[in-house]
Scaffold this active site. Structure first.
Site, PDB file in Angstrom:
ATOM      1  N   ASN A  12      34.553  33.064  18.052  1.00 16.97           N
ATOM      2  CA  ASN A  12      33.468  32.571  18.903  1.00 16.97           C
ATOM      3  C   ASN A  12      32.519  33.720  19.201  1.00 16.97           C
ATOM      4  O   ASN A  12      32.925  34.725  19.792  1.00 16.97           O
ATOM      5  CB  ASN A  12      34.063  32.010  20.208  1.00 16.97           C
ATOM      6  CG  ASN A  12      33.012  31.395  21.123  1.00 16.97           C
ATOM      7  OD1 ASN A  12      31.957  31.983  21.322  1.00 16.97           O
ATOM      8  ND2 ASN A  12      33.295  30.234  21.669  1.00 16.97           N
ATOM      9  N   HIS A  15      29.432  35.754  23.024  1.00 21.23           N
ATOM     10  CA  HIS A  15      29.138  36.901  23.887  1.00 21.23           C
ATOM     11  C   HIS A  15      28.466  38.062  23.177  1.00 21.23           C
ATOM     12  O   HIS A  15      28.033  39.015  23.826  1.00 21.23           O
ATOM     13  CB  HIS A  15      30.401  37.290  24.667  1.00 21.23           C
ATOM     14  CG  HIS A  15      30.827  36.145  25.537  1.00 21.23           C
ATOM     15  ND1 HIS A  15      30.029  35.676  26.563  1.00 21.23           N
ATOM     16  CD2 HIS A  15      31.878  35.317  25.472  1.00 21.23           C
ATOM     17  CE1 HIS A  15      30.616  34.620  27.117  1.00 21.23           C
ATOM     18  NE2 HIS A  15      31.726  34.365  26.460  1.00 21.23           N
ATOM     19  N   HIS A  48      28.941  28.151  21.123  1.00 24.41           N
ATOM     20  CA  HIS A  48      28.831  27.178  22.210  1.00 24.41           C
ATOM     21  C   HIS A  48      27.388  27.110  22.681  1.00 24.41           C
ATOM     22  O   HIS A  48      26.911  28.035  23.344  1.00 24.41           O
ATOM     23  CB  HIS A  48      29.756  27.623  23.352  1.00 24.41           C
ATOM     24  CG  HIS A  48      29.808  26.674  24.487  1.00 24.41           C
ATOM     25  ND1 HIS A  48      30.565  26.941  25.610  1.00 24.41           N
ATOM     26  CD2 HIS A  48      29.245  25.461  24.704  1.00 24.41           C
ATOM     27  CE1 HIS A  48      30.440  25.933  26.473  1.00 24.41           C
ATOM     28  NE2 HIS A  48      29.664  25.018  25.938  1.00 24.41           N
ATOM     29  N   ARG A  50      25.289  25.989  25.188  1.00 24.60           N
ATOM     30  CA  ARG A  50      25.382  25.429  26.531  1.00 24.60           C
ATOM     31  C   ARG A  50      24.067  24.800  26.948  1.00 24.60           C
ATOM     32  O   ARG A  50      22.994  25.217  26.511  1.00 24.60           O
ATOM     33  CB  ARG A  50      25.753  26.540  27.540  1.00 24.60           C
ATOM     34  CG  ARG A  50      27.220  26.909  27.534  1.00 24.60           C
ATOM     35  CD  ARG A  50      27.499  27.996  28.556  1.00 24.60           C
ATOM     36  NE  ARG A  50      28.940  28.192  28.755  1.00 24.60           N
ATOM     37  CZ  ARG A  50      29.638  27.576  29.704  1.00 24.60           C
ATOM     38  NH1 ARG A  50      29.052  26.706  30.520  1.00 24.60           N
ATOM     39  NH2 ARG A  50      30.939  27.802  29.818  1.00 24.60           N
ATOM     40  N   ARG A  54      22.616  30.002  28.375  1.00 27.25           N
ATOM     41  CA  ARG A  54      22.816  31.341  28.940  1.00 27.25           C
ATOM     42  C   ARG A  54      23.089  32.387  27.859  1.00 27.25           C
ATOM     43  O   ARG A  54      22.867  33.554  28.049  1.00 27.25           O
ATOM     44  CB  ARG A  54      23.966  31.334  29.941  1.00 27.25           C
ATOM     45  CG  ARG A  54      25.305  31.072  29.324  1.00 27.25           C
ATOM     46  CD  ARG A  54      26.443  31.069  30.347  1.00 27.25           C
ATOM     47  NE  ARG A  54      26.371  29.919  31.260  1.00 27.25           N
ATOM     48  CZ  ARG A  54      27.329  29.625  32.146  1.00 27.25           C
ATOM     49  NH1 ARG A  54      28.396  30.409  32.239  1.00 27.25           N
ATOM     50  NH2 ARG A  54      27.223  28.579  32.938  1.00 27.25           N
ATOM     51  N   GLU A  75      30.340  24.089  19.501  1.00 33.31           N
ATOM     52  CA  GLU A  75      30.888  23.652  20.786  1.00 33.31           C
ATOM     53  C   GLU A  75      29.735  23.170  21.651  1.00 33.31           C
ATOM     54  O   GLU A  75      28.696  23.834  21.743  1.00 33.31           O
ATOM     55  CB  GLU A  75      31.576  24.817  21.511  1.00 33.31           C
ATOM     56  CG  GLU A  75      33.002  24.987  21.186  1.00 33.31           C
ATOM     57  CD  GLU A  75      33.640  26.026  22.086  1.00 33.31           C
ATOM     58  OE1 GLU A  75      32.936  26.638  22.908  1.00 33.31           O
ATOM     59  OE2 GLU A  75      34.834  26.244  21.943  1.00 33.31           O
ATOM     60  N   THR A 106      34.284  28.275  30.843  1.00 25.20           N
ATOM     61  CA  THR A 106      34.921  26.970  30.877  1.00 25.20           C
ATOM     62  C   THR A 106      36.144  27.011  31.788  1.00 25.20           C
ATOM     63  O   THR A 106      36.978  27.916  31.672  1.00 25.20           O
ATOM     64  CB  THR A 106      35.330  26.547  29.458  1.00 25.20           C
ATOM     65  OG1 THR A 106      34.155  26.531  28.648  1.00 25.20           O
ATOM     66  CG2 THR A 106      35.988  25.183  29.437  1.00 25.20           C
ATOM     67  N   GLU A 156      41.728  20.705  20.931  1.00 24.30           N
ATOM     68  CA  GLU A 156      41.861  22.144  21.150  1.00 24.30           C
ATOM     69  C   GLU A 156      42.499  22.322  22.513  1.00 24.30           C
ATOM     70  O   GLU A 156      41.915  21.925  23.535  1.00 24.30           O
ATOM     71  CB  GLU A 156      40.520  22.874  21.087  1.00 24.30           C
ATOM     72  CG  GLU A 156      40.699  24.374  21.319  1.00 24.30           C
ATOM     73  CD  GLU A 156      39.433  25.183  21.191  1.00 24.30           C
ATOM     74  OE1 GLU A 156      38.416  24.669  20.700  1.00 24.30           O
ATOM     75  OE2 GLU A 156      39.450  26.367  21.595  1.00 24.30           O
ATOM     76  N   HIS A 193      40.793  29.960  24.395  1.00 24.35           N
ATOM     77  CA  HIS A 193      40.256  30.413  25.692  1.00 24.35           C
ATOM     78  C   HIS A 193      41.124  31.532  26.281  1.00 24.35           C
ATOM     79  O   HIS A 193      42.282  31.330  26.615  1.00 24.35           O
ATOM     80  CB  HIS A 193      40.091  29.297  26.717  1.00 24.35           C
ATOM     81  CG  HIS A 193      39.259  29.757  27.875  1.00 24.35           C
ATOM     82  ND1 HIS A 193      37.881  29.654  27.906  1.00 24.35           N
ATOM     83  CD2 HIS A 193      39.606  30.386  29.021  1.00 24.35           C
ATOM     84  CE1 HIS A 193      37.427  30.182  29.034  1.00 24.35           C
ATOM     85  NE2 HIS A 193      38.455  30.641  29.730  1.00 24.35           N
TER      86      HIS A 193
HETATM   87  C1  LIG Z   1      35.701  26.098  25.621  1.00 27.70           C
HETATM   88  C2  LIG Z   1      35.928  27.553  25.725  1.00 27.70           C
HETATM   89  O1  LIG Z   1      36.868  28.014  26.310  1.00 27.70           O
HETATM   90  C3  LIG Z   1      34.958  28.465  25.085  1.00 27.70           C
HETATM   91  O2  LIG Z   1      34.867  28.141  23.751  1.00 27.70           O
HETATM   92  C4  LIG Z   1      33.611  28.383  25.730  1.00 27.70           C
HETATM   93  O3  LIG Z   1      32.622  28.831  24.827  1.00 27.70           O
HETATM   94  C5  LIG Z   1      33.643  29.241  26.982  1.00 27.70           C
HETATM   95  O4  LIG Z   1      32.328  29.347  27.471  1.00 27.70           O
HETATM   96  P1  LIG Z   1      31.608  30.768  27.425  1.00 27.70           P
HETATM   97  O5  LIG Z   1      31.667  31.232  25.989  1.00 27.70           O
HETATM   98  O6  LIG Z   1      30.235  30.479  27.934  1.00 27.70           O
HETATM   99  O7  LIG Z   1      32.436  31.678  28.308  1.00 27.70           O
HETATM  100  N1  LIG Z   2      37.309  27.385  22.706  1.00 22.04           N
HETATM  101  C1  LIG Z   2      37.697  28.755  22.970  1.00 22.04           C
HETATM  102  C2  LIG Z   2      36.751  29.704  22.293  1.00 22.04           C
HETATM  103  O1  LIG Z   2      35.978  29.318  21.438  1.00 22.04           O
HETATM  104  C3  LIG Z   2      36.789  31.125  22.656  1.00 22.04           C
HETATM  105  O2  LIG Z   2      37.177  31.320  24.001  1.00 22.04           O
HETATM  106  P1  LIG Z   2      37.228  32.861  24.494  1.00 22.04           P
HETATM  107  O3  LIG Z   2      38.135  33.601  23.542  1.00 22.04           O
HETATM  108  O4  LIG Z   2      35.821  33.381  24.428  1.00 22.04           O
HETATM  109  O5  LIG Z   2      37.800  32.796  25.891  1.00 22.04           O
END
Ligand SMILES: CC(=O)[C@@H](O)[C@H](O)COP(=O)(O)O
Ligand SMILES: NCC(=O)COP(=O)(O)O
Length: 247
Positions: A12, A15, A48, A50, A54, A75, A106, A156, A193
Site C-alpha cells: 500500500n 503514505h 486508497h 479517500r 488526504r 481501496e 481506518t 480482507e 492493517h
Molecule cells: C483499510 C486499511 O487499513 C488501509 O488499507 C487504509 O488505507 C488505511 O488508511 P490510511 O492509508 O489512510 O491510513
Molecule cells: N488494507 C490494509 C493496507 O492496505 C495497508 O495497511 P497499513 O499497513 O498501511 O496499516
C-alpha cells in the site's frame, strides 16, 4: 510434507503520497514508488483513494492504472463516485473500506449488516465491470458470513487489533478462526492493517490467508533502508513464517 500456498504481498503506497502532500509537491511520486515495489517483489499495489484526498489523488490512480504491471487493488468507500472511477479504470481488484473524515486511519471493518444493501449493489456493479471484489471486515464469524452472503469474491481481515496487541492470544485466534471460516465458505482470504516485519509472522503463517496488504510500516522503514530493501525485508519475513509452519 506439503508446503503452504504462495502468499501474495500487496504494498500500500498511501503514505508515499502523505509525504508528497506535506508540501503539495510532485515528489515523492507514489507511482514511481509502485514501480520500485514491483521490482523488489511486490505481487500487487494497493492505493486508497479517500474521499478527503488526504494522500492518494485521483491523478495517482489514473497513472497507477496504466503503470502497475502486477495488480492494482483500489481501496475506496462504497460510493457512487468511487464505483464510477472503478468502472472506468477497471483495476484488478477493489477493496471496499469504511471511511470517516475525522479518522486518523481506518478504525474498523465495514458494517456489513447496516450497509448490506449498498454493499450488495456495489459488489454486483463491480463484478459487472469485471473487477474482483474484497470487503475489509473485522475478524468476526458473523461478519464473515454476512460478507459471503453479499456475494464478494474476497474478504480482507482487519489486523489492527492484533497489531495493537500481538501478545494477546485472542487477537491472533480471531484472525485464524475468521480465515478458516471464510476459506470454508469459498472466499479468498486477505489480511492487513498495522502489519510490520516485527509482527507479520504469526499472521503470515495462517494457512488460509493468501494475500497481505502492508503499507505504513514499509514506507516508514523505507526512510531508513530504502523502499526496495523494506519490501524485501517484509517478503522475507512472510516467507520465513510460512516455511517454519509448513505442514
Ligand atoms: C483499510 C486499511 O487499513 C488501509 O488499507 C487504509 O488505507 C488505511 O488508511 P490510511 O492509508 O489512510 O491510513
Ligand atoms: N488494507 C490494509 C493496507 O492496505 C495497508 O495497511 P497499513 O499497513 O498501511 O496499516
Amino acid at each position: 510434507m506439503t508446503s503452504l500456498r504462495y502468499q501474495r504481498l500487496y504494498v500500500n503506497i498511501d503514505h508515499v503520497a502523505t509525504v508528497r502532500q506535506a508540501r503539495r509537491s510532485a515528489e515523492p511520486d507514489p507511482v514511481a514508488a509502485a514501480v520500485l515495489c514491483e521490482q523488489a517483489g511486490a505481487d500487487g499495489i494497493t492505493a486508497h483513494l479517500r474521499e478527503d484526498r488526504r494522500h492518494i489523488q485521483d491523478a495517482d490512480i489514473h497513472r497507477l492504472a496504466t503503470t502497475v504491471t502486477t495488480a492494482l487493488n483500489l481501496e475506496c468507500a462504497a460510493t457512487d463516485e468511487m464505483l464510477a472511477l472503478a468502472e472506468a479504470l477497471r483495476p484488478v481488484a477493489v477493496t471496499l473500506v469504511p471511511e470517516r473524515r475525522e479518522e486518523v486511519t481506518t478504525e474498523g471493518g465495514l458494517d456489513v449488516f447496516r450497509a448490506a444493501p449498498q454493499l450488495r449493489e456495489s459488489i454486483a456493479r463491480l463484478k459487472r465491470a469485471g473487477v474482483r471484489t474484497s470487503l475489509f471486515i473485522d475478524p468476526d464469524a458473523a461478519a464473515v458470513r454476512a460478507a459471503h452472503d453479499l456475494g464478494t469474491d474476497a474478504v480482507e481481515l482487519h489486523t489492527g487489533q492484533y497489531a495493537h496487541a500481538p501478545a494477546d492470544p485472542r487477537t491472533l485466534r480471531a484472525l485464524a478462526d475468521a480465515a478458516a471460516l471464510a476459506s470454508s465458505l469459498g472466499l479468498a482470504v486477505h489480511a492487513g492493517h498495522g502489519l510490520s516485519v516485527q509482527n507479520v509472522g504469526p499472521v503470515a503463517a495462517i494457512p488460509e490467508i493468501e494475500e497481505l496488504n502492508i503499507g505504513h510500516a514499509i514506507v516508514g522503514r523505507a526512510i531508513f533502508v530504502g523502499l526496495s530493501e523494506a519490501v524485501r525485508e517484509i517478503r522475507q519475513a512472510m516467507d520465513d513464517a510460512r516455511e517454519a509452519d509448513r505442514f
